[in-house]
Design a protein around this motif. Structure first.
Motif, PDB file in Angstrom:
ATOM      1  N   GLY A   1       0.806  -1.208   0.000  1.00  0.00           N
ATOM      2  CA  GLY A   1       0.000   0.000   0.000  1.00  0.00           C
ATOM      3  C   GLY A   1       0.844   1.265   0.000  1.00  0.00           C
ATOM      4  N   TYR A   2       0.178   2.388  -0.273  1.00  0.00           N
ATOM      5  CA  TYR A   2       0.836   3.694  -0.260  1.00  0.00           C
ATOM      6  C   TYR A   2      -0.015   4.684   0.524  1.00  0.00           C
ATOM      7  CZ  TYR A   2       3.954   2.025  -3.937  1.00  0.00           C
ATOM      8  OH  TYR A   2       4.875   1.319  -4.654  1.00  0.00           O
ATOM      9  N   GLU A   3       0.684   5.563   1.236  1.00  0.00           N
ATOM     10  CA  GLU A   3       0.038   6.633   1.984  1.00  0.00           C
ATOM     11  C   GLU A   3       0.426   7.967   1.367  1.00  0.00           C
ATOM     12  OE1 GLU A   3       1.132   8.494   6.194  1.00  0.00           O
ATOM     13  OE2 GLU A   3       0.157   6.520   6.399  1.00  0.00           O
TER      14      GLU A   3
ATOM     15  N   THR B   1       1.577  11.584   1.460  1.00  0.00           N
ATOM     16  CA  THR B   1       2.331  12.414   2.404  1.00  0.00           C
ATOM     17  C   THR B   1       1.809  13.853   2.372  1.00  0.00           C
ATOM     18  OG1 THR B   1       3.967  13.071   0.757  1.00  0.00           O
ATOM     19  CG2 THR B   1       4.370  11.009   1.956  1.00  0.00           C
ATOM     20  N   ASP B   2       2.366  14.696   3.241  1.00  0.00           N
ATOM     21  CA  ASP B   2       1.979  16.110   3.227  1.00  0.00           C
ATOM     22  C   ASP B   2       2.317  16.739   1.870  1.00  0.00           C
ATOM     23  OD1 ASP B   2       1.093  15.907   5.826  1.00  0.00           O
ATOM     24  OD2 ASP B   2       2.916  16.731   6.717  1.00  0.00           O
ATOM     25  N   ARG B   3       3.494  16.436   1.350  1.00  0.00           N
ATOM     26  CA  ARG B   3       3.879  16.952   0.035  1.00  0.00           C
ATOM     27  C   ARG B   3       2.957  16.389  -1.046  1.00  0.00           C
ATOM     28  NH1 ARG B   3      10.088  15.777  -0.759  1.00  0.00           N
ATOM     29  NH2 ARG B   3       9.636  16.835  -2.731  1.00  0.00           N
ATOM     30  N   GLY B   4       2.579  15.130  -0.877  1.00  0.00           N
ATOM     31  CA  GLY B   4       1.667  14.527  -1.842  1.00  0.00           C
ATOM     32  C   GLY B   4       0.295  15.164  -1.817  1.00  0.00           C
ATOM     33  N   ALA B   5      -0.171  15.530  -0.631  1.00  0.00           N
ATOM     34  CA  ALA B   5      -1.474  16.197  -0.517  1.00  0.00           C
ATOM     35  C   ALA B   5      -1.460  17.525  -1.275  1.00  0.00           C
ATOM     36  CB  ALA B   5      -1.818  16.418   0.952  1.00  0.00           C
TER      37      ALA B   5
ATOM     38  N   GLN C   1      -5.301  12.044   1.673  1.00  0.00           N
ATOM     39  CA  GLN C   1      -4.310  11.654   2.673  1.00  0.00           C
ATOM     40  C   GLN C   1      -4.997  10.910   3.822  1.00  0.00           C
ATOM     41  OE1 GLN C   1      -2.353  14.781   5.055  1.00  0.00           O
ATOM     42  NE2 GLN C   1      -0.401  13.736   4.636  1.00  0.00           N
ATOM     43  N   ARG C   2      -6.115  11.440   4.266  1.00  0.00           N
ATOM     44  CA  ARG C   2      -6.859  10.795   5.352  1.00  0.00           C
ATOM     45  C   ARG C   2      -7.325   9.401   4.937  1.00  0.00           C
ATOM     46  NH1 ARG C   2     -11.600   9.377   6.662  1.00  0.00           N
ATOM     47  NH2 ARG C   2     -12.539  10.178   4.747  1.00  0.00           N
ATOM     48  N   ARG C   3      -7.846   9.290   3.729  1.00  0.00           N
ATOM     49  CA  ARG C   3      -8.368   8.003   3.264  1.00  0.00           C
ATOM     50  C   ARG C   3      -7.247   6.983   3.075  1.00  0.00           C
ATOM     51  NH1 ARG C   3     -12.576   9.198  -1.549  1.00  0.00           N
ATOM     52  NH2 ARG C   3     -12.784   6.927  -1.385  1.00  0.00           N
TER      53      ARG C   3
ATOM     54  N   ARG D   1      -4.505   6.819   4.736  1.00  0.00           N
ATOM     55  CA  ARG D   1      -4.048   6.391   6.059  1.00  0.00           C
ATOM     56  C   ARG D   1      -5.022   5.412   6.696  1.00  0.00           C
ATOM     57  NH1 ARG D   1      -1.998  12.300   8.404  1.00  0.00           N
ATOM     58  NH2 ARG D   1       0.070  12.241   7.420  1.00  0.00           N
ATOM     59  N   ALA D   2      -6.292   5.493   6.293  1.00  0.00           N
ATOM     60  CA  ALA D   2      -7.320   4.630   6.876  1.00  0.00           C
ATOM     61  C   ALA D   2      -7.359   3.251   6.238  1.00  0.00           C
ATOM     62  CB  ALA D   2      -8.693   5.296   6.751  1.00  0.00           C
ATOM     63  N   SER D   3      -6.936   3.153   4.962  1.00  0.00           N
ATOM     64  CA  SER D   3      -7.017   1.864   4.260  1.00  0.00           C
ATOM     65  C   SER D   3      -5.924   1.762   3.207  1.00  0.00           C
ATOM     66  CB  SER D   3      -8.381   1.702   3.579  1.00  0.00           C
ATOM     67  OG  SER D   3      -8.410   0.565   2.750  1.00  0.00           O
ATOM     68  N   ALA D   4      -5.221   0.628   3.218  1.00  0.00           N
ATOM     69  CA  ALA D   4      -4.172   0.395   2.221  1.00  0.00           C
ATOM     70  C   ALA D   4      -4.745   0.138   0.840  1.00  0.00           C
ATOM     71  CB  ALA D   4      -3.312  -0.796   2.651  1.00  0.00           C
ATOM     72  N   ARG D   5      -6.048  -0.096   0.732  1.00  0.00           N
ATOM     73  CA  ARG D   5      -6.670  -0.356  -0.571  1.00  0.00           C
ATOM     74  C   ARG D   5      -7.000   0.925  -1.314  1.00  0.00           C
ATOM     75  NH1 ARG D   5      -5.375  -4.764  -2.586  1.00  0.00           N
ATOM     76  NH2 ARG D   5      -7.238  -4.878  -3.895  1.00  0.00           N
ATOM     77  N   VAL D   6      -6.793   2.073  -0.702  1.00  0.00           N
ATOM     78  CA  VAL D   6      -7.058   3.343  -1.389  1.00  0.00           C
ATOM     79  C   VAL D   6      -5.996   3.603  -2.442  1.00  0.00           C
ATOM     80  CG1 VAL D   6      -7.127   5.861  -1.052  1.00  0.00           C
ATOM     81  CG2 VAL D   6      -8.386   4.346   0.488  1.00  0.00           C
ATOM     82  N   ALA D   7      -4.753   3.222  -2.159  1.00  0.00           N
ATOM     83  CA  ALA D   7      -3.643   3.407  -3.100  1.00  0.00           C
ATOM     84  C   ALA D   7      -2.675   2.249  -2.906  1.00  0.00           C
ATOM     85  CB  ALA D   7      -2.946   4.742  -2.857  1.00  0.00           C
ATOM     86  N   TYR D   8      -2.512   1.447  -3.944  1.00  0.00           N
ATOM     87  CA  TYR D   8      -1.626   0.286  -3.834  1.00  0.00           C
ATOM     88  C   TYR D   8      -1.030  -0.043  -5.195  1.00  0.00           C
ATOM     89  CZ  TYR D   8      -5.754  -2.257  -5.547  1.00  0.00           C
ATOM     90  OH  TYR D   8      -6.835  -2.676  -6.296  1.00  0.00           O
ATOM     91  N   GLY D   9       0.020  -0.827  -5.191  1.00  0.00           N
ATOM     92  CA  GLY D   9       0.678  -1.198  -6.435  1.00  0.00           C
ATOM     93  C   GLY D   9      -0.005  -2.366  -7.117  1.00  0.00           C
ATOM     94  N   CYS D  10      -0.105  -2.293  -8.432  1.00  0.00           N
ATOM     95  CA  CYS D  10      -0.696  -3.358  -9.255  1.00  0.00           C
ATOM     96  C   CYS D  10       0.317  -3.705 -10.346  1.00  0.00           C
ATOM     97  CB  CYS D  10      -2.003  -2.880  -9.868  1.00  0.00           C
ATOM     98  SG  CYS D  10      -2.737  -4.033 -11.070  1.00  0.00           S
ATOM     99  N   LEU D  11       0.716  -4.968 -10.426  1.00  0.00           N
ATOM    100  CA  LEU D  11       1.712  -5.380 -11.404  1.00  0.00           C
ATOM    101  C   LEU D  11       1.187  -5.166 -12.819  1.00  0.00           C
ATOM    102  CD1 LEU D  11       4.528  -6.560 -11.702  1.00  0.00           C
ATOM    103  CD2 LEU D  11       3.504  -8.849 -11.690  1.00  0.00           C
ATOM    104  N   ASP D  12       1.922  -4.390 -13.602  1.00  0.00           N
ATOM    105  CA  ASP D  12       1.492  -3.984 -14.933  1.00  0.00           C
ATOM    106  C   ASP D  12       1.750  -5.090 -15.959  1.00  0.00           C
ATOM    107  OD1 ASP D  12       0.823  -1.120 -16.360  1.00  0.00           O
ATOM    108  OD2 ASP D  12       1.975  -2.426 -17.676  1.00  0.00           O
ATOM    109  N   TRP D  13       0.743  -5.377 -16.768  1.00  0.00           N
ATOM    110  CA  TRP D  13       0.789  -6.443 -17.758  1.00  0.00           C
ATOM    111  C   TRP D  13       1.934  -6.259 -18.750  1.00  0.00           C
ATOM    112  CZ3 TRP D  13      -3.331  -6.197 -22.187  1.00  0.00           C
ATOM    113  CH2 TRP D  13      -3.106  -7.221 -23.108  1.00  0.00           C
TER     114      TRP D  13
END
Length: 241
Positions: A145-147, A149-153, A167-169, A171-183
């Motif tokens: 997952g990805y969170e 950051t302040d700079r990212g916000a 940013q809040r979302r 931090r609450a769930s790793a499924r909000v932003a995560y890596g997906c292996l590209d085909w």
């Protein structure tokens, strides 16, 4: 001996995907959009009656979802897990001929930038995730997952999204932003709700255009090149468009 009633569902799903007509339908839907039964029949090269039978099987297996609209029914992949599984199968199928498989002009366009179940994939999608991580806008959390950051916000605010909320979302769930292996790239692009919001904003701003004859293929516009100049690594930006 294992009883047939206890066979893993994998066998059933694999048998469904193994049919060439059904596989073409599923791949057509990888962009994340709805399609009519007629469109899917045309894509698969089968009659309307045959397409209807295939779609009923895919629905029954939970691979598709259907939405009635008036007299018509529209289909999409059931969820992101189905999309990721299909792309993973494609990677396995092409691992011995990866370079050759992506050498045609149509495949090259798909490899450059495409929609993968509502998020940006291909070289540009992989580059976008790399750029966000390299600049400290996303920080790894958990296994994949990805969170934000302040700079990212702040960067998301400039994109036209509510950076503090994302940013809040994240931090609450790793499924909000995560890596997906590209085909095509065999490296991660960004997936999850944040990735979908980024692509939708990019499309609404005219930074990306969909090709009418190849719905999954995306083209980075001149406006998009300017807007993403600080988001994409220079080598990706130089070749994109």
């Amino acid at each position: 001996m294992t009883s047939p009633s206890h066979e893993p569902r994998l066998a059933r799903v694999a048998a469904l995907v193994a049919d060439a007509s059904r596989a073409r339908m599923l791949c057509f839907l990888l962009g994340g959009e709805y399609a009519s039964a007629g469109e899917l029949a045309h894509t698969a090269g089968v009659s309307a009656a045959t397409a209807s039978a295939h779609l009923a099987q895919l629905l029954d297996a939970g691979l598709l979802a259907c939405e009635p609209r008036g007299r018509h029914r529209y289909y999409r992949l059931a969820d992101g897990d189905v999309a990721h599984a299909l792309e993973a199968l494609a990677m396995v199928a092409e691992r011995e001929s990866h370079a050759r498989a992506w050498s045609s002009p149509a495949r090259a366009r798909l490899r450059e930038a495409r929609c993968c179940y509502g998020h940006l994939a291909g070289r540009v999608g992989v580059g976008l995730l790399k750029g966000m991580v390299d600049q400290g806008w996303l920080e790894r959390i958990g296994v994949n997952g990805y969170e934000v950051t302040d700079r990212g916000a702040a960067a998301l605010d400039a994109w036209g999204l509510d950076g503090a909320e994302w940013q809040r979302r994240s931090r609450a769930s790793a499924r909000v932003a995560y890596g997906c292996l590209d085909w095509s790239e065999r490296r991660d692009h960004l997936a999850g709700k944040l990735a979908s919001a980024l692509l939708q904003q990019g499309l609404s701003q005219g930074w990306f255009r969909q090709r009418p004859d190849e719905r999954r293929v995306l083209r980075l516009t001149p406006a998009g090149r300017r807007a993403l100049a600080t988001w994409l690594p220079p080598e990706v930006l130089a070749e994109a468009g």
